[in-house]
Design a protein around this motif. Structure first.
Motif, PDB file in Angstrom:
ATOM      1  N   ARG A 126      44.101  22.177   8.839  1.00 33.26           N
ATOM      2  CA  ARG A 126      43.168  21.588   9.807  1.00 33.26           C
ATOM      3  C   ARG A 126      41.957  20.978   9.116  1.00 33.26           C
ATOM      4  O   ARG A 126      41.428  19.964   9.542  1.00 33.26           O
ATOM      5  CB  ARG A 126      42.701  22.649  10.801  1.00 33.26           C
ATOM      6  N   ALA A 127      41.493  21.595   8.053  1.00 34.75           N
ATOM      7  CA  ALA A 127      40.283  21.129   7.368  1.00 34.75           C
ATOM      8  C   ALA A 127      40.499  19.800   6.664  1.00 34.75           C
ATOM      9  O   ALA A 127      39.563  19.040   6.484  1.00 34.75           O
ATOM     10  CB  ALA A 127      39.814  22.180   6.377  1.00 34.75           C
ATOM     11  N   GLY A 128      41.709  19.499   6.257  1.00 31.34           N
ATOM     12  CA  GLY A 128      41.962  18.298   5.483  1.00 31.34           C
ATOM     13  C   GLY A 128      42.057  17.025   6.292  1.00 31.34           C
ATOM     14  O   GLY A 128      42.164  15.946   5.748  1.00 31.34           O
ATOM     15  N   ILE A 129      42.001  17.105   7.615  1.00 31.96           N
ATOM     16  CA  ILE A 129      42.174  15.938   8.473  1.00 31.96           C
ATOM     17  C   ILE A 129      40.809  15.427   8.933  1.00 31.96           C
ATOM     18  O   ILE A 129      40.043  16.161   9.549  1.00 31.96           O
ATOM     19  CB  ILE A 129      43.047  16.285   9.687  1.00 31.96           C
ATOM     20  N   ALA A 130      40.540  14.181   8.613  1.00 32.63           N
ATOM     21  CA  ALA A 130      39.269  13.580   9.037  1.00 32.63           C
ATOM     22  C   ALA A 130      39.415  13.057  10.460  1.00 32.63           C
ATOM     23  O   ALA A 130      40.469  12.566  10.846  1.00 32.63           O
ATOM     24  CB  ALA A 130      38.882  12.449   8.098  1.00 32.63           C
ATOM     25  N   ALA A 175      28.993   6.585  16.948  1.00 29.06           N
ATOM     26  CA  ALA A 175      27.604   6.953  17.212  1.00 29.06           C
ATOM     27  C   ALA A 175      26.770   5.678  17.225  1.00 29.06           C
ATOM     28  O   ALA A 175      27.240   4.620  16.785  1.00 29.06           O
ATOM     29  CB  ALA A 175      27.105   7.915  16.141  1.00 29.06           C
ATOM     30  N   PRO A 176      25.527   5.755  17.709  1.00 27.22           N
ATOM     31  CA  PRO A 176      24.670   4.569  17.708  1.00 27.22           C
ATOM     32  C   PRO A 176      24.478   3.960  16.317  1.00 27.22           C
ATOM     33  O   PRO A 176      24.190   2.774  16.199  1.00 27.22           O
ATOM     34  CB  PRO A 176      23.341   5.092  18.261  1.00 27.22           C
ATOM     35  N   ASP A 177      24.647   4.769  15.276  1.00 31.85           N
ATOM     36  CA  ASP A 177      24.460   4.253  13.911  1.00 31.85           C
ATOM     37  C   ASP A 177      25.776   3.864  13.245  1.00 31.85           C
ATOM     38  O   ASP A 177      25.837   3.685  12.044  1.00 31.85           O
ATOM     39  CB  ASP A 177      23.684   5.255  13.058  1.00 31.85           C
ATOM     40  N   GLY A 178      26.842   3.725  14.010  1.00 30.11           N
ATOM     41  CA  GLY A 178      28.094   3.232  13.449  1.00 30.11           C
ATOM     42  C   GLY A 178      29.285   4.134  13.675  1.00 30.11           C
ATOM     43  O   GLY A 178      29.235   5.090  14.442  1.00 30.11           O
ATOM     44  N   GLU A 179      30.361   3.790  12.978  1.00 33.12           N
ATOM     45  CA  GLU A 179      31.611   4.554  13.023  1.00 33.12           C
ATOM     46  C   GLU A 179      31.683   5.430  11.783  1.00 33.12           C
ATOM     47  O   GLU A 179      31.420   4.960  10.666  1.00 33.12           O
ATOM     48  CB  GLU A 179      32.813   3.605  13.051  1.00 33.12           C
ATOM     49  N   TRP A 207      31.579  10.014   5.919  1.00 34.68           N
ATOM     50  CA  TRP A 207      31.451   8.705   5.313  1.00 34.68           C
ATOM     51  C   TRP A 207      31.569   7.626   6.392  1.00 34.68           C
ATOM     52  O   TRP A 207      32.157   7.833   7.445  1.00 34.68           O
ATOM     53  CB  TRP A 207      32.451   8.476   4.190  1.00 34.68           C
ATOM     54  N   LYS A 208      30.949   6.458   6.110  1.00 36.40           N
ATOM     55  CA  LYS A 208      30.974   5.331   7.043  1.00 36.40           C
ATOM     56  C   LYS A 208      32.381   4.750   7.104  1.00 36.40           C
ATOM     57  O   LYS A 208      32.972   4.434   6.080  1.00 36.40           O
ATOM     58  CB  LYS A 208      30.029   4.214   6.589  1.00 36.40           C
ATOM     59  N   ASP A 209      32.896   4.593   8.308  1.00 38.70           N
ATOM     60  CA  ASP A 209      34.204   3.973   8.477  1.00 38.70           C
ATOM     61  C   ASP A 209      34.070   2.465   8.650  1.00 38.70           C
ATOM     62  O   ASP A 209      35.022   1.734   8.441  1.00 38.70           O
ATOM     63  CB  ASP A 209      34.927   4.591   9.677  1.00 38.70           C
ATOM     64  N   ASP A 210      32.874   1.999   9.014  1.00 40.62           N
ATOM     65  CA  ASP A 210      32.644   0.573   9.207  1.00 40.62           C
ATOM     66  C   ASP A 210      31.647   0.032   8.170  1.00 40.62           C
ATOM     67  O   ASP A 210      30.792  -0.778   8.472  1.00 40.62           O
ATOM     68  CB  ASP A 210      32.163   0.284  10.627  1.00 40.62           C
ATOM     69  N   HIS A 211      31.797   0.502   6.935  1.00 38.60           N
ATOM     70  CA  HIS A 211      30.904   0.099   5.848  1.00 38.60           C
ATOM     71  C   HIS A 211      30.973  -1.411   5.635  1.00 38.60           C
ATOM     72  O   HIS A 211      32.052  -2.015   5.716  1.00 38.60           O
ATOM     73  CB  HIS A 211      31.310   0.835   4.561  1.00 38.60           C
ATOM     74  N   LEU A 212      29.841  -2.014   5.374  1.00 36.84           N
ATOM     75  CA  LEU A 212      29.741  -3.457   5.166  1.00 36.84           C
ATOM     76  C   LEU A 212      30.704  -3.954   4.085  1.00 36.84           C
ATOM     77  O   LEU A 212      31.270  -5.044   4.199  1.00 36.84           O
ATOM     78  CB  LEU A 212      28.294  -3.821   4.792  1.00 36.84           C
ATOM     79  N   PHE A 213      30.930  -3.143   3.052  1.00 33.04           N
ATOM     80  CA  PHE A 213      31.780  -3.553   1.932  1.00 33.04           C
ATOM     81  C   PHE A 213      33.179  -2.951   1.992  1.00 33.04           C
ATOM     82  O   PHE A 213      33.899  -2.949   0.998  1.00 33.04           O
ATOM     83  CB  PHE A 213      31.095  -3.217   0.604  1.00 33.04           C
ATOM     84  N   ALA A 235      33.467   6.053  -1.014  1.00 34.75           N
ATOM     85  CA  ALA A 235      32.761   6.309  -2.274  1.00 34.75           C
ATOM     86  C   ALA A 235      31.344   6.827  -2.035  1.00 34.75           C
ATOM     87  O   ALA A 235      30.796   7.530  -2.880  1.00 34.75           O
ATOM     88  CB  ALA A 235      32.713   5.029  -3.122  1.00 34.75           C
ATOM     89  N   GLU A 236      30.760   6.500  -0.884  1.00 40.58           N
ATOM     90  CA  GLU A 236      29.403   6.935  -0.571  1.00 40.58           C
ATOM     91  C   GLU A 236      29.377   8.159   0.361  1.00 40.58           C
ATOM     92  O   GLU A 236      28.351   8.449   0.971  1.00 40.58           O
ATOM     93  CB  GLU A 236      28.625   5.784   0.075  1.00 40.58           C
ATOM     94  N   ARG A 237      30.477   8.878   0.439  1.00 42.42           N
ATOM     95  CA  ARG A 237      30.530  10.052   1.324  1.00 42.42           C
ATOM     96  C   ARG A 237      29.487  11.088   0.915  1.00 42.42           C
ATOM     97  O   ARG A 237      29.103  11.168  -0.246  1.00 42.42           O
ATOM     98  CB  ARG A 237      31.926  10.658   1.338  1.00 42.42           C
ATOM     99  N   ARG A 238      29.039  11.848   1.902  1.00 48.92           N
ATOM    100  CA  ARG A 238      28.015  12.860   1.689  1.00 48.92           C
ATOM    101  C   ARG A 238      28.420  14.153   2.378  1.00 48.92           C
ATOM    102  O   ARG A 238      29.156  14.142   3.357  1.00 48.92           O
ATOM    103  CB  ARG A 238      26.655  12.395   2.242  1.00 48.92           C
ATOM    104  N   HIS A 239      27.888  15.247   1.870  1.00 47.73           N
ATOM    105  CA  HIS A 239      28.167  16.581   2.404  1.00 47.73           C
ATOM    106  C   HIS A 239      26.976  17.024   3.236  1.00 47.73           C
ATOM    107  O   HIS A 239      25.852  17.070   2.742  1.00 47.73           O
ATOM    108  CB  HIS A 239      28.428  17.564   1.258  1.00 47.73           C
ATOM    109  N   TRP A 240      27.226  17.318   4.506  1.00 45.79           N
ATOM    110  CA  TRP A 240      26.185  17.660   5.475  1.00 45.79           C
ATOM    111  C   TRP A 240      26.355  19.093   5.955  1.00 45.79           C
ATOM    112  O   TRP A 240      27.485  19.561   6.147  1.00 45.79           O
ATOM    113  CB  TRP A 240      26.320  16.778   6.712  1.00 45.79           C
TER     114      TRP A 240
END
Length: 88
Positions: free
Chosen positions: A10-14, A19-23, A57-63, A70-75
């Protein structure tokens, strides 16, 4: 046949979150699989080894998707759930 580890499966599935700030793609990191220390981008404090948290991580990243990953973060889970939608 080895026993299926449901927690790990279960943990391995994203999952995708809108949200207002993107996907965003959000994956749960279980306490057992959390092996390193990370800094939460919301509260700027450590997410130590052995603490369940989220990898985001952003799914709708500009690039493109690769750049987002590559820019994923741990929250901290609570930080992600209560985050503000200000520009980052």
């Amino acid at each position: 046949m080895p026993e299926l580890d449901l927690e790990r499966a279960r943990a391995g599935i994203a999952r995708r979150e809108s949200a207002p700030d993107g996907e965003w793609m959000v994956r749960t990191m279980t306490a057992r699989n959390a092996e390193k220390t990370y800094i939460c981008p919301e509260c700027s404090t450590a997410v130590p080894p052995g603490v369940a948290h989220l990898v985001v991580w952003k799914d709708d990243h500009l690039f493109g998707a690769a750049a987002g990953l590559a820019e994923r973060r741990h929250w901290h889970t609570n930080c992600w759930m209560s985050r503000s939608y200000r520009y980052r």
